[in-house]
Design a protein around this motif. Structure first.
Motif, short mmCIF file in Angstrom:
data_model
loop_
_atom_site.label_atom_id
_atom_site.label_comp_id
_atom_site.label_asym_id
_atom_site.label_seq_id
_atom_site.Cartn_x
_atom_site.Cartn_y
_atom_site.Cartn_z
N ARG A 1 0.48 -4.15 16.94
CA ARG A 1 -0.17 -3.88 16.34
C ARG A 1 0.70 -4.02 14.77
O ARG A 1 0.12 -4.20 13.56
CB ARG A 1 -0.24 -2.24 15.86
CG ARG A 1 -1.26 -1.49 17.18
CD ARG A 1 -2.42 -0.54 16.25
NE ARG A 1 -1.84 1.13 17.72
CZ ARG A 1 -1.96 1.78 17.49
NH1 ARG A 1 -2.37 2.48 16.34
NH2 ARG A 1 -2.62 2.80 18.22
N SER A 2 1.30 -5.10 15.27
CA SER A 2 1.89 -6.04 13.88
C SER A 2 0.88 -6.81 13.94
O SER A 2 0.61 -7.86 15.14
CB SER A 2 3.24 -6.76 14.48
OG SER A 2 3.39 -7.84 14.48
N HIS A 3 0.87 -7.27 12.56
CA HIS A 3 0.12 -8.29 12.44
C HIS A 3 0.32 -9.99 12.90
O HIS A 3 -0.10 -10.93 13.39
CB HIS A 3 0.16 -8.72 10.97
CG HIS A 3 -0.87 -7.63 9.44
ND1 HIS A 3 -2.18 -7.47 9.70
CD2 HIS A 3 -0.22 -7.34 8.75
CE1 HIS A 3 -2.29 -7.02 8.91
NE2 HIS A 3 -1.22 -6.37 8.75
N ASN B 1 -8.27 6.67 7.59
CA ASN B 1 -7.50 7.08 6.80
C ASN B 1 -7.53 7.60 6.11
O ASN B 1 -8.81 7.96 5.19
CB ASN B 1 -5.75 6.73 6.95
CG ASN B 1 -6.49 5.46 5.90
OD1 ASN B 1 -6.80 5.71 5.12
ND2 ASN B 1 -5.85 4.24 5.79
N HIS C 1 -6.11 -0.57 4.30
CA HIS C 1 -5.96 -0.05 4.57
C HIS C 1 -6.08 1.53 3.86
O HIS C 1 -5.67 2.76 3.26
CB HIS C 1 -4.24 -0.35 4.00
CG HIS C 1 -3.58 -0.39 5.06
ND1 HIS C 1 -3.00 0.08 5.95
CD2 HIS C 1 -3.11 -1.97 5.23
CE1 HIS C 1 -2.13 -0.68 7.00
NE2 HIS C 1 -2.33 -1.57 6.85
N GLU D 1 10.62 -4.14 10.56
CA GLU D 1 9.88 -5.85 11.06
C GLU D 1 10.17 -6.91 10.75
O GLU D 1 11.46 -8.01 10.65
CB GLU D 1 8.38 -5.81 11.75
CG GLU D 1 7.89 -6.92 11.79
CD GLU D 1 6.25 -6.93 12.60
OE1 GLU D 1 5.93 -6.22 12.14
OE2 GLU D 1 5.65 -8.78 12.69
N ASP E 1 -5.99 1.51 9.69
CA ASP E 1 -4.69 0.99 10.25
C ASP E 1 -4.66 0.31 10.79
O ASP E 1 -6.11 -0.46 11.26
CB ASP E 1 -3.63 2.12 9.41
CG ASP E 1 -3.76 2.79 8.24
OD1 ASP E 1 -3.19 2.24 7.75
OD2 ASP E 1 -3.51 4.57 8.61
N HIS E 2 -3.86 -0.38 10.71
CA HIS E 2 -3.75 -1.14 12.39
C HIS E 2 -4.69 -1.01 13.69
O HIS E 2 -4.27 -0.16 14.00
CB HIS E 2 -2.19 -2.27 12.66
CG HIS E 2 -1.77 -2.97 10.96
ND1 HIS E 2 -1.17 -2.88 11.10
CD2 HIS E 2 -2.85 -3.02 10.30
CE1 HIS E 2 -0.74 -4.25 9.96
NE2 HIS E 2 -1.83 -3.51 9.00
N ASN F 1 0.63 5.91 5.74
CA ASN F 1 0.48 4.64 5.55
C ASN F 1 1.08 3.62 5.68
O ASN F 1 1.87 3.96 5.61
CB ASN F 1 -0.18 4.46 4.81
CG ASN F 1 -0.74 2.92 4.17
OD1 ASN F 1 -0.27 1.76 4.59
ND2 ASN F 1 -2.17 2.88 4.04
N ASP G 1 1.02 -1.17 -0.09
CA ASP G 1 0.19 0.05 -0.05
C ASP G 1 0.36 1.30 0.17
O ASP G 1 0.48 2.45 0.42
CB ASP G 1 -1.23 0.44 1.46
CG ASP G 1 -2.33 -1.19 1.27
OD1 ASP G 1 -2.62 -1.28 0.29
OD2 ASP G 1 -1.51 -1.65 2.26
N ASP H 1 -7.26 -6.47 5.78
CA ASP H 1 -6.30 -5.42 5.85
C ASP H 1 -5.98 -4.44 4.89
O ASP H 1 -6.02 -4.00 4.60
CB ASP H 1 -4.66 -5.83 5.38
CG ASP H 1 -3.51 -5.30 6.08
OD1 ASP H 1 -3.96 -4.84 6.96
OD2 ASP H 1 -2.69 -5.55 5.92
N ARG I 1 5.92 -0.74 8.06
CA ARG I 1 5.87 -1.62 9.58
C ARG I 1 6.92 -2.69 9.23
O ARG I 1 7.90 -2.78 9.36
CB ARG I 1 5.02 -1.51 9.76
CG ARG I 1 4.82 -2.87 10.59
CD ARG I 1 3.20 -3.20 11.32
NE ARG I 1 2.50 -1.93 11.80
CZ ARG I 1 2.63 -1.54 13.16
NH1 ARG I 1 3.97 -2.05 14.12
NH2 ARG I 1 1.38 -0.22 13.41
#
Lengths: 445, 389
Positions: free
Chosen positions: B115-117, B314, B265, A178, B320-321, A169, A159, B263, A174
């Motif tokens: 908030r991490s999947h 958003n 977004h 991560e 978002d998460h 966004n 995205d 998800d 992330r």
């Protein structure tokens, strides 16, 4: 810096250069090899064998027009917009290519930067990304990461085009921290928010990477304790300098080339330090791993569950099924049934791997694939495999025991273990080979 | 007529001796004392379902403020009471709701949301809150089945951590054909009897023995086809396969499947409607099928997601998460209604609502009150939320 854990493997009485280790090298790093290649590497010794594999310029069975054919297959898949044909084009490379180690790394990068066609919906983009993985397979990590964070398929998948000034966004920011570089625990939620601001304005226009100044948030950001008017490029540079990035890359290489518990944590730490000293040169790390005593140690032999594409391409390569070859479309489908559908990872985290491959469904698919490959038609092969002919061509007799010994050495590098011989009872011919490939032993490599 | 019980005790099973693998041993054992054992079906909504547009607090003026573009018109909602309504796409669940067989739980989560999947899903899967532990420990279902016996069946390519136990093996499939061996005699010889060693090869052998036995069982039973109508969607097909196994007399305790794509977004309006439409259509067909087979009282279905989404939309018409989400529990034994409290949209932590129900209270109810399995594996004592009649 001297490496304590990564000294070069030199054969001795405890760890001789025997067929077991030749089979290990090929199965672990290069999807397995047919009898002729095993025999020539057995003679050539470890140094020459590893060097030849890493050169990636010839494999005994690669057709002369390999590069052209591989290109045409991928082009045709992209033109037709058919993702299944792109999967098949990749299996063509795994089966016939002169650089199987490069294909193993290409698979590892696909797992690392996992991007799903189900969301991207663009075969050409997936194809370009796949070529990036291949051309950068053994490069420094900096150019690879820089190419990937500007890769249209990855940007669409995460995205990025929606990420703009005032409307951040976080998805790409992330996962970049991560999964692609630092790993969890090495950044905060605030870092993610700020990193997303750095990446504002990055997007895709007409299928290529585009940076939009008006959409970029040019204000000051603080990421990992450093403050400045950082851009996306600055962010990538900052992440490349973090020590945990090397650790994460080493974890990926360990997942690729080591079995359960075969690489001690201290060895991984040392390799990460070496990787930092070598400017994250993946080629250096791969060379260091494949030449090492640790790679050829007993603890690393047959202690890793082969991933589906390794099992699929590996079985065909070991049996020498090149002419006629199985259908690469069928191979891709079998891999999916075993749990690894190329270009469709379960999520951006990639495939869990290891013991998670060993599900009922996957084991049944592996056994059914073994039968299909040996019998022919269900693997898209017009003729059946002839075990007696193959044994004879390798200089073995054609009695049941000879055929068993030949195939056991070919697949495992050893004579059949007594327990396995007992279980196989009176099976002979094609059922015998199907049974060997279906055995629990054959799922490890 | 053959009953499930006599079928399981019939000759084909015994002919596998002397190497009857664990898969059948457990099933045969379960067939003894509890021929009508209850089953749990877990539906995992992957990606973080937007709870605020699923269970909508339409009477709260803050809802419209937070969702200037994504807010749903109260007129179209499936009203549960004078404050809360379901997304219009969930209309097919109306029948379950009206029959008092659907519980709706808003604000389900855990303290200090992640908030991490992957990490949040790992926490939901394991009920462990330490990062390292959540990534490596067995799942909440796996632990309960380790302690209480029984097997799980995953209708997805990969087994999620939630069902993984230390020993409990898992059947996975996406089509009934995935569990049929083309040459069972050859494969049975190749696999041999499971052994007790703890090494990797022994693990593969145990799994292979289970897989072989499972294939025999499916070959014997999957011929019993379902005639019920299901939507031709991914989740519809998966739940149809689960219903087929239930109707074929499988005594699997837990079925686990998922629907992905939550998800959202960007541009979420259309996508979210389609997702919920697929969800509601599949669940409603599933219970209609089970009711016709008089099995609906034996089955409870739980649907969850790893988190809800940001309550504020958003800038790309998405969300978002976020943190706490909503959970659905449906089935003949379920006590319907809205359970728990809708989280406040003004008392926020880190910009998001606080959970009002700990997810372990849902797990605890499902394990103890429905499956009668030990719930100690959840760690700590969490009182079950009242979900079952």
């Amino acid at each position: 810096m001297a490496l304590k854990y990564w000294d070069v493997y030199e054969p001795d009485a405890r760890a001789p250069w025997d067929l077991r280790r030749v089979v290990h090298l090929h199965r672990r790093a290069a999807f397995a090899a047919p009898w002729g290649t095993l025999q020539s590497d057995l003679k050539a010794g470890p140094e020459a064998s590893v060097k030849r594999l890493l050169d990636g310029t010839r494999d005994a069975h690669s057709p002369a027009d390999f590069a052209a054919t591989a290109g045409v297959l991928a082009d045709a898949a992209a033109t037709a917009g058919d993702i299944n044909r792109l999967k098949a084009a990749w299996f063509y490379r795994m089966l016939f290519g002169p650089d199987p180690v490069g294909e193993r790394l290409t698979l590892a990068w696909h797992d690392h930067f996992a991007t799903g066609y189900a969301k991207v919906r663009n075969v050409q983009s997936m194809r370009r990304q796949n070529e990036l993985f291949r051309s950068h397979a053994r490069a420094r990590f900096a150019p690879l990461l820089n190419a990937l964070v500007r890769d249209p398929a990855l940007l669409e998948y995460l995205d990025a085009p929606a990420n703009r000034k005032g409307h951040p966004n976080e998805n790409l920011a992330r996962e970049l921290m991560e999964l692609f570089t630092l790993g969890t625990g090495h950044y905060t939620e605030a870092d993610v928010k700020e990193a997303a601001r750095c990446l504002t304005g990055w997007g895709v226009e007409e299928g290529t990477f585009a940076e939009s100044a008006p959409r970029h948030d040019s204000g000051a950001k603080t990421v990992l304790g450093k403050t400045g008017k950082w851009t996306g490029a600055d962010l990538v540079d900052l992440l490349l300098k973090q020590p945990s990035t090397a650790e994460r890359l080493v974890a990926k290489l360990v997942k690729t080339f080591f079995g359960e518990g075969a690489c001690p944590p201290d060895a991984a730490k040392e390799l990460a330090a070496g990787l930092r000293d070598h400017e994250l040169d993946i080629g250096w790390a791969v060379l260091t791993v494949l030449r090492s005593r640790l790679f050829f140690a007993d603890a690393n032999l047959r202690t890793r569950v082969t991933a589906p594409p390794e099992f699929v391409a590996g079985a065909a390569r070991a049996l020498g099924l090149f002419d006629p070859a199985p259908s690469t479309l069928a191979l891709a489908d079998w891999s999916a049934r075993m749990g690894q559908d190329l270009f469709d990872p379960p999520n951006v985290g990639g495939w869990p791997g290891g013991r998670a491959w060993v599900t009922s469904r996957a084991l049944i698919a592996r056994a059914n694939y073994a039968a299909a490959l040996v019998d022919g038609p269900n693997a898209g092969r017009s003729v059946a495999y002839e075990p007696n002919t193959a044994a004879k061509a390798a200089g073995f007799g054609t009695a049941r025991t000879d055929v068993l010994v030949y195939h056991s050495r070919l697949l495992f590098g050893t004579d059949p273990p007594a327990a396995l011989t007992g279980r196989l009872g009176k099976l002979d011919g094609r059922p015998l080979v199907t049974a060997l490939l279906s055995s629990p032993e054959a799922q490890l490599g | 007529m053959l009953t499930r019980r006599s079928l399981l005790k019939s000759a084909p099973l015994l002919s596998l001796a002397p190497t009857v693998p664990a898969f059948l041993m457990r099933t045969a054992r379960a067939a003894g004392p509890k021929p009508d054992a209850r089953a749990l079906v877990v539906v995992q909504l992957d990606g973080g379902n937007d709870a605020l547009n699923t269970v909508v607090p339409f009477a709260d003026p803050d809802y419209a403020k937070l969702r200037p573009k994504l807010k749903l018109d109260p007129k179209g909602l499936v009203k549960l009471n004078d404050a809360v309504g379901l997304h219009p796409a969930l209309k097919p669940l109306d029948k379950l709701w009206a029959g008092g067989r659907l519980a709706v739980l808003p604000g389900v989560g855990y303290p200090n949301p992640n908030r991490s999947h992957f990490e949040s899903m790992a926490i939901w899967h394991t009920a462990r809150f330490d990062n390292e532990e959540a990534r490596t420990s067995p799942g909440w279902i796996g632990r309960a089945l380790d302690a209480g016996g029984g097997e799980s069946c995953v209708v997805a390519p990969d087994a999620p951590r939630a069902v993984r136990g230390r020993r409990a093996s898992i059947v996975t499939l996406t089509r009934a054909e995935d569990l049929l061996l083309s040459d069972p005699v050859v494969v049975r010889a190749a696999v041999g009897a499971p052994t007790k060693e703890g090494d990797l090869l022994a693990f593969v052998r145990r799994q292979a023995a289970d897989a072989t036995a499972g294939a025999e069982q499916v070959a014997a039973k999957a011929r019993n086809k379902s005639d019920a109508e299901y939507p031709a969607t991914g989740l519809g097909q998966k739940l149809q396969l689960v219903a087929r196994m239930l109707k074929a007399g499988f005594l699997t305790r837990v079925y686990y499947t998922s629907q992905s794509g939550y998800d959202t977004h960007a541009q979420q309006g259309f996508a979210h409607r389609q997702l919920l439409d697929e969800f509601a259509g599949a669940v409603s067909a599933f219970f209609a099928d089970l009711a016709a087979a008089k099995l609906d009282d034996r089955v409870a279905l739980v649907a969850f997601s790893e988190f809800g989404r940001t309550i504020k939309e958003n800038g790309s018409l998405g969300t978002d998460h976020g943190t706490a989400g909503c959970v659905f529990v449906a089935g003949g034994g379920v006590k319907g209604g809205v359970r728990g409290t809708q989280p406040s949209l003004t008392v926020l932590v880190g910009g998001e609502p606080e959970m009002t129900t700990d997810f372990r209270a849902v797990y605890s109810a499902v394990l103890t009150d429905w499956l009668t399995l030990p719930a100690d594996g959840l760690g700590g004592t969490v009182a079950p939320v009242k979900l079952f009649g």
